[in-house]
Design an enzyme around this catalytic site. Structure first.
Site, short mmCIF file in Angstrom:
data_model
loop_
_atom_site.label_atom_id
_atom_site.label_comp_id
_atom_site.label_asym_id
_atom_site.label_seq_id
_atom_site.Cartn_x
_atom_site.Cartn_y
_atom_site.Cartn_z
N CYS A 131 0.84 -1.20 0.00
CA CYS A 131 0.00 0.00 0.00
C CYS A 131 0.88 1.25 0.00
O CYS A 131 1.42 1.63 1.04
CB CYS A 131 -0.93 0.01 1.21
SG CYS A 131 -2.01 1.47 1.21
N CYS A 134 -0.30 4.08 2.44
CA CYS A 134 0.04 3.83 3.84
C CYS A 134 1.55 3.93 4.06
O CYS A 134 1.99 4.46 5.09
CB CYS A 134 -0.48 2.47 4.28
SG CYS A 134 -2.29 2.38 4.35
#
EC number: 1.11.1.28
Length: 177
Positions: A131, A134
């Site tokens: 991700c 993130c």
């Protein structure tokens, strides 16, 4: 069980992974809580039983019960957040980024360990789960608080090697079973 036990499960064709496990277990860029929290969060993020058991056994000798719980919490919350925020990042329709997530994330505010340790663990798991949103968020938080790039890199290296070891152990078990 321990990291050495885990290394024994890795066949000769993956010797580099075994060697990397050994060197990362001796890593001194991170303190023991940061390092073993990264190992444990990474193992739980992947969930291959022999790897989780070996790393948890070694981490339990170093981490407090609170830190053990927080590392598992990092794997759990990132398992949710990495999928959600990666999906938002991949979607062409940016409208979804304006809608509140409405997902509980209370552990982020009070993980039970120093916030920067939890951020390192979350970075390792976010690397495993791929991700970018993130990764950027956690790396930004770490850097804002003066955590050097070498420590962020160490967390990512641990996540990468635990991931590789987990895939190898799982694929060898598939062949044996």
């Amino acid at each position: 069980m321990s990291v050495d036990t885990l290394r024994d499960l890795i066949p000769a064709y993956a010797k580099d992974i075994s060697l990397n496990l050994g060197s990362l277990a001796s890593e001194t860029v991170l303190n023991d809580q940061q390092k073993w929290g990264c190992f444990l969060a990474s193992a739980h993020a992947i969930g291959v039983a022999p790897v989780v058991k070996a790393i948890e056994a070694q981490a339990a000798a170093v981490l407090s019960p609170e830190a053990l719980n927080a590392a598992k919490s990092a794997a759990a919350i990132m398992g949710m957040n990495n999928i959600y925020y990666r999906a938002l990042h991949l979607m062409k329709n940016s409208e979804y980024t304006t809608i509140p997530a409405r997902l509980r994330m209370n552990v982020l505010a009070n993980p039970g360990v120093p916030k920067m340790d939890f951020e390192l663990w979350s970075t390792a798991v976010s690397g495993i789960n791929g991700c970018g949103a993130c990764l950027d968020a956690h790396e930004g938080e770490l850097r804002k608080h003066g955590v050097p790039a070498t420590q962020v890199q160490a967390a990512l290296r641990i996540g990468a090697v635990v991931h590789a070891a987990s895939r190898i152990v799982a694929s060898e078990a598939a062949l044996a079973g």
